[in-house]
Design a protein around this motif. Structure first.
Motif, PDB file in Angstrom:
ATOM      1  N   LEU A 115     -24.480 -56.348 -57.024  1.00 19.12           N
ATOM      2  CA  LEU A 115     -25.896 -56.594 -57.264  1.00 19.12           C
ATOM      3  C   LEU A 115     -26.708 -56.467 -55.986  1.00 19.12           C
ATOM      4  CD1 LEU A 115     -25.778 -59.626 -59.740  1.00 19.12           C
ATOM      5  CD2 LEU A 115     -26.077 -57.207 -60.277  1.00 19.12           C
ATOM      6  N   ARG A 116     -26.158 -56.910 -54.870  1.00 21.06           N
ATOM      7  CA  ARG A 116     -26.881 -56.777 -53.596  1.00 21.06           C
ATOM      8  C   ARG A 116     -27.028 -55.312 -53.207  1.00 21.06           C
ATOM      9  NH1 ARG A 116     -23.607 -61.309 -52.862  1.00 21.06           N
ATOM     10  NH2 ARG A 116     -24.822 -63.238 -52.588  1.00 21.06           N
ATOM     11  N   GLU A 117     -25.994 -54.536 -53.441  1.00 21.47           N
ATOM     12  CA  GLU A 117     -26.090 -53.097 -53.168  1.00 21.47           C
ATOM     13  C   GLU A 117     -27.170 -52.466 -54.039  1.00 21.47           C
ATOM     14  OE1 GLU A 117     -23.317 -49.040 -53.340  1.00 21.47           O
ATOM     15  OE2 GLU A 117     -22.432 -51.015 -53.712  1.00 21.47           O
ATOM     16  N   ALA A 118     -27.202 -52.862 -55.327  1.00 21.26           N
ATOM     17  CA  ALA A 118     -28.218 -52.326 -56.226  1.00 21.26           C
ATOM     18  C   ALA A 118     -29.620 -52.720 -55.774  1.00 21.26           C
ATOM     19  CB  ALA A 118     -27.969 -52.817 -57.648  1.00 21.26           C
ATOM     20  N   ALA A 119     -29.789 -53.961 -55.317  1.00 26.34           N
ATOM     21  CA  ALA A 119     -31.101 -54.406 -54.849  1.00 26.34           C
ATOM     22  C   ALA A 119     -31.575 -53.559 -53.679  1.00 26.34           C
ATOM     23  CB  ALA A 119     -31.042 -55.880 -54.455  1.00 26.34           C
ATOM     24  N   GLY A 120     -30.658 -53.233 -52.773  1.00 28.64           N
ATOM     25  CA  GLY A 120     -31.022 -52.387 -51.641  1.00 28.64           C
ATOM     26  C   GLY A 120     -31.470 -51.006 -52.077  1.00 28.64           C
TER      27      GLY A 120
END
Length: 372
Positions: A115-120
């Motif tokens: 999810l953090r990768e997607a947010a970036g």
């Protein structure tokens, strides 16, 4: 008559004998395809069996849009689609259709890094403020009940029927013919051109694309997709949100499939997976499932214990049959130059702007590939 109202004014007569592309289905994806084709100067005919647009899955959709999706194919289309929904310059109305109430996508803690990768990626593409929250009881008016959540403050929801009407209005201004109340009987090859046989006449086309949603599970001859499609029931309820119930973002829980979105200032739409396959698209609602949906979502919205249930709507979404090969954006039908849009598993609204653009480009190339 307003420009947007005009999309429902053509009922029956005047079906053209020829078109570069025939689009079957005036739901949100079909409307997007027609808009993008007509904008490129292609002669387009849209044929819809109902008396108005967005009569099927589109009109019964929750309309939630966000950039993130765990399916990378869907996510690739959803990202630019959210950008289009935010851009007032894309719409005949002169205003962006997005209600930017925010979007919260909850998942298991093990998915935190994904999810953090997607947010970036979302922030890099949209200059947005997507972020991940963990070990937090509540965010954007939603109790998380454990897990982690990707929060997209710039996302939210659209009115699918409004979006569909806008695209059809733009298509008509650009020369498209939009026909309601006409049923396609079959599509067949005659020489090097597909022929669309309807109960109002026959149209000779350079290419045909069917965007018929769950009706692809029982296609007319010539529109059968290469990857079989099944329909799966959806059922959503509208409840009244009374003070002191807080406003909230749209919500999807990937752990359970539960979802919710605000509808104006005082109502909320609630949904829960309804695992009934191949039931009629217009089946009546099931009160027991509606009650179970409210009960299941109470953990996220405690105010539901005293909420008044106002209405329940039943519909269906299109899915690739279990065990079938997931198609690309367009699936062949066995008839040359005739295509069927993939089943979106309920994600058609979220992907429609970009999916329509890409499908239009593919149809444009195909319509003139070997037609004399």
């Amino acid at each position: 008559m307003s420009q947007l109202d005009a999309v429902t004014s053509h009922h029956g007569g005047g079906l053209p004998a020829n078109a570069d592309v025939v689009v079957v289905g005036a739901g949100i994806t079909g409307a997007s395809i027609a808009h993008h084709l007509a904008r490129r100067g292609v002669s387009v005919v849209v044929i819809e069996q109902s008396r108005h647009h967005a009569a099927g899955a589109t009109g019964r959709s929750g309309g939630m849009v966000r950039a993130y999706d765990p399916d990378p194919v869907t996510g690739e289309l959803a990202l630019p689609s959210l950008a289009a929904y935010r851009d007032a310059g894309c719409w005949a109305s002169g205003r962006a259709p997005l209600h930017a109430v925010g979007a919260v996508t909850a998942d298991h803690p093990v998915q935190g890094s994904a999810l953090r990768e997607a947010a970036g990626q979302i922030n890099g593409a949209l200059s947005a403020s997507a972020h991940v929250v963990a070990d937090q009881d509540e965010v954007a008016g939603i109790r998380l009940a454990g897990g982690v959540a990707l929060v997209e403050p710039e996302a939210g929801w659209v009115d699918p029927a409004e979006v569909t009407a806008d695209w059809l209005a733009q298509a008509r201004v650009d020369g498209a013919v939009v026909c309601h109340g006409i049923r396609v009987r079959q599509v067949e090859a005659r020489g090097r051109r597909p022929m669309v046989v309807t109960d109002a006449g026959t149209v000779s086309a350079g290419a045909v694309v069917a965007a018929v949603g769950p009706w692809a599970s029982d296609p007319v001859p010539g529109l059968r997709p290469a990857s079989p499609v099944r329909s799966r029931s959806i059922q959503v309820s509208i409840v009244e949100r009374r003070p002191p119930a807080p406003p909230h973002a749209t919500f999807v829980d990937l752990r359970t499939g539960l979802y919710a979105k605000p509808v104006g200032s005082d109502r909320t739409l609630l949904g829960m997976p309804h695992l009934l396959w191949d039931s009629p698209v217009d089946s009546p609602p099931e009160p027991a499932h509606a009650q179970a949906t409210v009960a299941a979502l109470t953990v996220h919205f405690p105010w539901l214990t005293t909420a008044t249930q106002l209405s329940t709507v039943r519909g269906a979404d299109a899915y690739v049959s279990p065990g079938g090969q997931a198609p690309g954006l367009l699936s062949g039908t066995g008839v040359p130059h005739v295509w069927c849009v993939r089943g979106w598993n309920g994600g058609g609204v979220k992907t429609a702007p970009e999916a329509g653009r890409r499908a239009a480009e593919a149809c444009l190339a195909d319509a003139f590939s070997d037609i004399a």
